[in-house]
Design a protein around this motif. Structure first.
Motif, mmCIF file in Angstrom:
data_model
loop_
_atom_site.group_PDB
_atom_site.id
_atom_site.type_symbol
_atom_site.label_atom_id
_atom_site.label_comp_id
_atom_site.label_asym_id
_atom_site.label_seq_id
_atom_site.Cartn_x
_atom_site.Cartn_y
_atom_site.Cartn_z
ATOM 1 N N LEU A 139 0.824 -1.209 0.000
ATOM 2 C CA LEU A 139 0.000 0.000 0.000
ATOM 3 C C LEU A 139 0.860 1.263 0.000
ATOM 4 C CD1 LEU A 139 -2.717 -1.031 2.600
ATOM 5 C CD2 LEU A 139 -2.889 -1.080 0.129
ATOM 6 N N GLU A 140 0.309 2.305 -0.595
ATOM 7 C CA GLU A 140 0.970 3.609 -0.607
ATOM 8 C C GLU A 140 0.797 4.274 0.761
ATOM 9 O OE1 GLU A 140 2.720 4.847 -3.138
ATOM 10 O OE2 GLU A 140 2.345 3.005 -4.265
ATOM 11 N N ARG A 141 1.591 5.314 0.989
ATOM 12 C CA ARG A 141 1.558 6.007 2.280
ATOM 13 C C ARG A 141 0.169 6.572 2.593
ATOM 14 N NH1 ARG A 141 4.995 7.781 5.919
ATOM 15 N NH2 ARG A 141 4.494 9.604 7.158
ATOM 16 N N GLY A 142 -0.473 7.184 1.612
ATOM 17 C CA GLY A 142 -1.814 7.744 1.832
ATOM 18 C C GLY A 142 -2.829 6.676 2.187
ATOM 19 N N ASP A 143 -2.732 5.518 1.513
ATOM 20 C CA ASP A 143 -3.629 4.410 1.826
ATOM 21 C C ASP A 143 -3.361 3.859 3.223
ATOM 22 O OD1 ASP A 143 -4.930 4.557 -0.588
ATOM 23 O OD2 ASP A 143 -3.643 3.065 -1.558
ATOM 24 N N LEU A 144 -2.087 3.810 3.599
ATOM 25 C CA LEU A 144 -1.749 3.331 4.944
ATOM 26 C C LEU A 144 -2.323 4.250 6.021
ATOM 27 C CD1 LEU A 144 1.942 2.202 4.450
ATOM 28 C CD2 LEU A 144 0.031 0.739 5.070
ATOM 29 N N GLU A 145 -2.214 5.551 5.789
ATOM 30 C CA GLU A 145 -2.750 6.498 6.776
ATOM 31 C C GLU A 145 -4.271 6.393 6.853
ATOM 32 O OE1 GLU A 145 -1.068 10.109 5.319
ATOM 33 O OE2 GLU A 145 0.863 9.755 6.292
ATOM 34 N N ALA A 146 -4.931 6.275 5.692
ATOM 35 C CA ALA A 146 -6.385 6.116 5.688
ATOM 36 C C ALA A 146 -6.785 4.804 6.360
ATOM 37 C CB ALA A 146 -6.911 6.162 4.257
ATOM 38 N N LEU A 147 -6.010 3.761 6.114
ATOM 39 C CA LEU A 147 -6.281 2.463 6.717
ATOM 40 C C LEU A 147 -6.105 2.518 8.232
ATOM 41 C CD1 LEU A 147 -6.997 -0.430 5.892
ATOM 42 C CD2 LEU A 147 -4.576 -0.923 5.846
ATOM 43 N N ARG A 148 -5.105 3.256 8.684
ATOM 44 C CA ARG A 148 -4.893 3.382 10.121
ATOM 45 C C ARG A 148 -6.061 4.115 10.772
ATOM 46 N NH1 ARG A 148 -3.772 4.444 14.716
ATOM 47 N NH2 ARG A 148 -1.961 4.131 15.978
ATOM 48 N N ASP A 149 -6.538 5.189 10.129
ATOM 49 C CA ASP A 149 -7.693 5.913 10.668
ATOM 50 C C ASP A 149 -8.925 5.012 10.698
ATOM 51 O OD1 ASP A 149 -6.077 8.126 10.918
ATOM 52 O OD2 ASP A 149 -6.744 9.045 9.037
ATOM 53 N N TYR A 150 -9.136 4.265 9.634
ATOM 54 C CA TYR A 150 -10.303 3.379 9.552
ATOM 55 C C TYR A 150 -10.217 2.280 10.618
ATOM 56 C CZ TYR A 150 -13.814 0.244 7.651
ATOM 57 O OH TYR A 150 -14.904 -0.560 7.488
ATOM 58 N N GLU A 151 -9.049 1.651 10.744
ATOM 59 C CA GLU A 151 -8.876 0.583 11.728
ATOM 60 C C GLU A 151 -9.044 1.124 13.145
ATOM 61 O OE1 GLU A 151 -8.229 -3.161 13.341
ATOM 62 O OE2 GLU A 151 -8.493 -2.682 11.233
ATOM 63 N N GLY A 152 -8.508 2.314 13.409
ATOM 64 C CA GLY A 152 -8.648 2.905 14.738
ATOM 65 C C GLY A 152 -10.097 3.206 15.082
ATOM 66 N N GLY A 153 -10.910 3.549 14.072
ATOM 67 C CA GLY A 153 -12.307 3.868 14.315
ATOM 68 C C GLY A 153 -13.228 2.669 14.309
ATOM 69 N N HIS A 154 -12.766 1.536 13.831
ATOM 70 C CA HIS A 154 -13.654 0.373 13.721
ATOM 71 C C HIS A 154 -13.182 -0.776 14.615
ATOM 72 C CE1 HIS A 154 -15.044 2.651 10.262
ATOM 73 N NE2 HIS A 154 -16.143 1.922 10.339
ATOM 74 N N ALA A 155 -12.404 -1.695 14.087
ATOM 75 C CA ALA A 155 -12.014 -2.898 14.846
ATOM 76 C C ALA A 155 -10.960 -2.581 15.899
ATOM 77 C CB ALA A 155 -11.503 -3.981 13.906
ATOM 78 N N SER A 156 -10.094 -1.627 15.622
ATOM 79 C CA SER A 156 -9.049 -1.190 16.553
ATOM 80 C C SER A 156 -8.211 -2.353 17.078
ATOM 81 C CB SER A 156 -9.682 -0.418 17.709
ATOM 82 O OG SER A 156 -8.684 0.235 18.444
ATOM 83 N N ARG A 157 -7.722 -3.198 16.154
ATOM 84 C CA ARG A 157 -6.886 -4.342 16.531
ATOM 85 C C ARG A 157 -5.461 -3.849 16.756
ATOM 86 N NH1 ARG A 157 -9.282 -7.788 11.587
ATOM 87 N NH2 ARG A 157 -9.329 -5.690 10.766
ATOM 88 N N ASP A 158 -4.924 -4.120 17.931
ATOM 89 C CA ASP A 158 -3.601 -3.627 18.299
ATOM 90 C C ASP A 158 -2.513 -4.105 17.345
ATOM 91 O OD1 ASP A 158 -4.568 -2.216 20.478
ATOM 92 O OD2 ASP A 158 -4.345 -3.926 21.834
#
Length: 177
Positions: A139-158
């Motif tokens: 994944l590109e950097r922008g996708d990684l950042e978006a993915l981190r925001d999404y994961e933090g707001g949803h499943a939040s798996r450590d």
């Protein structure tokens, strides 16, 4: 000893027997067992190899309409109003009194995702943590950042969050060379 067996000469095994040694096979049986081992060894060896993950196969098995997952098996089958009426008619013919048909409840529309909280990867919510971690490098950097925001707001798996942070940190660090 091997040459003696090849050319039809016997081996004097009285000393072995006198010490208590017991032969498990005759010469003929020993040769048959060796031939069986040599024939079956490649097949048995293949069964001992560990599982090798192949993404295409896993994707096919996950999304194929012909492969039913546990979620689909566990879901109850909903009857249509026509089927429900037919069932009540059949029960009435059998002498039992059918219950009043339940009012069909309209399903609530799914809540729309805010534009900023969409997962950048298709079917992301169905992926396991290990699968997500393996695809992070692509994944590109922008996708990684978006993915981190999404994961933090949803499943939040450590494990997933720390892996994303690790990939972002490696990309942000200046390369030595």
């Amino acid at each position: 000893m091997l040459n003696q067996l090849r050319f039809g000469r016997g081996v004097d095994n009285r000393r072995f027997k006198a010490t208590g040694f017991r032969y498990g096979f005759t010469s003929r049986e020993a040769v048959e067992k060796l031939a069986e081992h040599l024939r079956l060894h490649p097949i048995a060896r293949g069964a001992q190899e560990p599982y090798r993950y192949e993404r295409e196969v896993e994707e096919f098995l996950r999304w194929s309409p012909h492969v039913k997952g546990a979620r689909q098996r566990d879901q109850a089958v909903a009857l249509s109003p026509k089927d429900l009426t037919e069932l009540q008619r059949l029960l009435a013919e059998g002498g039992e009194r059918p219950a009043a048909p339940p009012e069909p409840r309209p399903e609530p529309p799914p809540e729309p995702e805010p534009a900023g909280l969409r997962a950048p990867v298709e079917h992301y919510d169905d992926l396991e943590s290990e699968e997500i971690v393996t695809m992070l490098a692509s994944l590109e950097r922008g996708d990684l950042e978006a993915l981190r925001d999404y994961e933090g707001g949803h499943a939040s798996r450590d494990g997933v969050l720390s892996a994303i942070d690790s990939v972002l940190a490696r990309r942000a660090a200046p390369s030595r060379g």
